[in-house]
Design an enzyme around this catalytic site. Sequence first.
Site, short mmCIF file in Angstrom:
data_model
loop_
_atom_site.label_atom_id
_atom_site.label_comp_id
_atom_site.label_asym_id
_atom_site.label_seq_id
_atom_site.Cartn_x
_atom_site.Cartn_y
_atom_site.Cartn_z
CD GLU A 144 -3.30 0.84 2.47
OE1 GLU A 144 -3.91 -1.07 2.07
OE2 GLU A 144 -3.67 1.34 3.41
CD GLU B 219 -2.64 1.51 -4.14
OE1 GLU B 219 -2.99 0.60 -3.58
OE2 GLU B 219 -4.02 1.44 -4.98
CB CYS C 19 -7.09 -3.04 6.02
SG CYS C 19 -6.24 -2.65 5.61
CB SER D 43 -5.69 1.14 -1.32
OG SER D 43 -4.48 0.05 -1.01
CE LYS E 247 -10.87 -7.69 7.72
NZ LYS E 247 -9.98 -7.81 7.05
CD GLU F 196 -11.59 -8.91 3.90
OE1 GLU F 196 -11.71 -7.71 3.04
OE2 GLU F 196 -11.31 -9.56 4.18
CD GLU G 80 -14.74 -9.68 -5.75
OE1 GLU G 80 -15.13 -10.11 -4.96
OE2 GLU G 80 -15.82 -8.55 -6.56
CB CYS H 77 -10.07 -4.21 14.24
SG CYS H 77 -9.43 -3.79 12.59
#
Lengths: 154, 414, 572
Positions: free
Chosen positions: C278, C281, C298, C318, C357, C360, C365, C503
Amino acid sequence: MILLNEILSKYPKEQEYLIEILLEYQTSKKNHYISSEDVASISKYLGVPESQVCSVISFYSLLSMKPKGKYVIQVCHDVPCFVNDSTSIYDKLVEILEINDGETTKDNLFTLEITECLGRCNEAPAMRVNNLVYVSLTPAKVEKIINDLRGEKK
Amino acid sequence: MIQMKLISKRFGSINPLSIDSYMNADGYKGLEKALKMHPNKIIDELEKSRIRGRGGAGFPAHTKVRALSKQSGDKYIVCNADEGEPGNFKDRSIMENDPHAIIEGMIILAYATGASKGIIYIRGEYQNAIMIMKASIKAAEEKGLIGENIQNKSFDFKIEVRSGAGSYVCGEEFSLIESIEGKPGRSRTKPPYPTEKGIHNLPTLINNVETFANFSHIILMGGDEFAKIGTKSSTGTKLISLSGNVKNKGLYEVPFGTSIRDVIFKLGKGVKNNRKIKMVQLGGAAGPIIPEYMLDMSIDFDRFENFDSKTGTGAIIVIDDRFDLFDILLINMKFFVNQSCGKCAPCREGHVQIVNLLNKFINHRATEKDLMSLENLANVIQQTSLCGLGQSSMTSIISSLRYFRDDYFSKVRY
Amino acid sequence: MINFKINNIDIACEENTTILAAARQHNIDIPTLCNYPDLEIKSECRVCVVEIDGRKKLFTSCSTIATEGMIINTNSPKVLNARKTIIELILANHDASCTACPKNLNCELQSLANKLGIDDNRFPTVLEVKPLDNKNPVLIRNINRCIKCGRCIDVCKNVQSMSVLDVMGRSKDIEITPAYGKFLSDEYCVYCGQCASVCPVGAIIEKDDTDPVWEAINNPHLHVVVQVAPAVRVSLGEEMGMEAGSIVTGKVVAALKYLGFDAVYDTDFTADLTILEEGTELITRVTTGGTLPMMTSCCPGWISFAEQRYPEILDHLSTCKSPQQMFGALAKSYYAEKMELKPKDIFVVSIMPCTAKKYESQRVEMRIDNVNPDVDVVLTTRELSKMIKQMGINFESIEEVPFDKPFGITTGAAAIFGATGGVMEAALRTVYEIVNKEELTNLDFKSVRGLEGLKEAEVELGGQKVKVAVAHTLENAKLMCEQVKAGTSPYTFIEVMCCPGGCIGGGGQPYGTTKEVRQKRIDAIYSVDENMEIRKSHKNPDILALYEDYLEKPNSHKAHHLLHTYYHARKK
């Protein structure tokens, strides 16, 4: 849809006009209800989340998300009407319309509802058909009102 | 002459849709006089009049008015025309017969308190009243009585009509405020009170229709003179919605202190078909049920206070001896099951259980334990509910447990 | 000061203190149910009522302000009777089959009933059983257990600005549901799980995925690896009866080994990797005129939010996968090769503080072979505690064990990913040194730390002053998005975390997460950081070895294939 936009454009984009909008729009609709598409448009216009619009509709008994008949008949059944024999009015309606509380006739002409006090206790028993209130009812009078409304259809 | 017409004096004699007709009958004279007074002086007159709110609970009206006048910035004056209490039709009658009296009262209060926003919240079932009030506001605007820089007194006041959409609880102050904000009518946690934080958190004064209709009379005759009408604790007149099994149902206006019996027998001409009175419910579904022998009780807020309810709306529902106490209680309680907003636990869950218990009595399956449960639950709902609905809904149960205890025992299975 | 009496004890408190607060300050216990620290005072359940001398009605102590001379009784017979009656009423409209409920022994209603001595209910049940909402991979709503306290609506509407849930209907028929009474999966729900986290009963709860994990562990053909997120090591202890903020890193590893996982790895490792990817990037975007501000990626709740509500700003995100998914991708590529295992024989489990999560890991993907998920099962901190309890592990006394290799070394920069501002701080530590080509002496970017909803900092990068921002909760994310959308964002880099506190305050964390608890977990996280030997991601020798060995360099073609992703606008 054009109609809803017309109504929306009359009101400021503020949540405080939500109920006014819902009432005006629902009254203008033949089957007296707010569809989920309507909710989405109103939600977008006012910037009020759909969940909140649904919450409002589901809270107020004059608002509905289910289609109703052309004539929504609301019979008062509170104490002042009850002691003036509103039961016979309701029973008569059940008999001639062949539906119960909350139901709609197959021809989508009538929806029957038991409602809260209509404030016509001085002329009890009373019922409301859409925005018109009928008072000092008798079963015979009720039959005539329904027949007239049925005739109006033709 | 039992009746004394103050609020209803113009009923039937003027054209409610004509502002000129109202003005020709002393209309807006109270406002004219008020505008020549200092705002504080107006509130002083209200205090001297000792008028109490006509919505049911009967709090001294001037307290809220004074509280609002002390707040700065934008503020609201709301006329509560959400008359949903079964047995009441006095507010509808005022709106339909003398709409400008309400508007005049609101303008007087706006001037007295510096409020610039007015709302008349009318229940959705009262379509006719909504139409009349909207037309009357327009007429008053055209006369320059509402709007900007009213009567060159450099004060602005606008009135809007808002419609309810079928919810009894919206007659409760905070539920009403939530509804005006376009939300479900669920009451708020108090404090703060409406005069501190009401609509959009701005100071808000809410009065009943009949209360507003009194203001111009108070200003015209003066507070002291007004206080001479009625009783020491309850001044002025009271509109009475008389309904049920009487010969002459209707709206009557009497000075406070008149006995309920006189209203029923002298004005209502007694019970239809000369039957006996089984019971009388006062105020509406949230009011007490009393037996015939108590009818000499006078119409008076102090008397009503014993019932801790909305007795003060002035509804009298006469029920003759063809009816059973439990028929009436069940209708009342089903009404509250439908009308509870569902926010607080005792009201939401309690009314359902009250209905269950009543059904046990009706079906002769109740035990003494059920009687105790009913009494206990009724008390808990009354003591712990968040808003006026749950706090007053049990009045018919609690009062009938007191005055009709034998009716309960007759249904208990031993 | 206000002087008054509670239960005959003289009390003095500040003006404008509620009776409940005053009582608690003096260790007088008043039971509550709808009340939750940090959320609005609702006074809906009416359980906390007390008697005030001279007043007929009872008053809710949560909302009533104590005034001079008040005489309050919190336990009079009238009060006790009212409380008991109210709980009985609630229980009569509640699916009280407690042993069939995941919240058994962790349920606020159950403990209240127990505390008030309710062993029998005077009222018959009036519950009308309704179907479950279990059509999504993350949360189960069981309306039959709902007691309508409104906490979930409060977090959903006011903390997260999502308004997925609201009250439908009125009176006894009210239900707390999405619009039209539909399923969460029909709605803009990001599955942050904050509703589940505050639910006092078992009405909203994460899907229990422990069964497939047990099956995998017991399957001899599978190599079962587990990764542990940074925030779990400072919260799991609470589930095991330890103080909030206890650091239990080594114990978690030991417990996981005891449960039978073949290898236990640290998500911190891929957090370090994230920083390199990141950070690189970001530098590329800044130096080549790419889309700025860049926003972190994230947090899956935040990603869903952006995809659903702000599709026009997706270019700002990102492209880096989250550390969890980077780990999954590496496990089924690099690690498989290294261990000479077929990817399909590797079963990857994540222990996450997060419910989103779970969603996710199921995104299409997130499958490097386009078929199988890189992360097979995601468990929340709470689900892990359940497994530990099932196995009868004495967590407090278990001997600490280090994480397994080859992802063994991690840094303080990775550790702080668990707290709001952590990703930003970790990125700055690396980007600063790479861009400015000088050593950063003060590693602590204190201005981006803490529970303030929006934080900002200014750093000098390549001779330029650059503004960065940190937002947590979606309410604050929304503010950032609006600026970005309008093109008025003054920032170059924005960290966004969905949950309050980051988190450590995730929707899968132990129950009872409050501001106070969040702060303790955050403090613990920064103490982990301080005690690390290496505190900058780009100094992690294992990461450098991984690039050398396999990924070539940050943002390489291979790194892009494995560690980066893409986003798309979606309705729900």
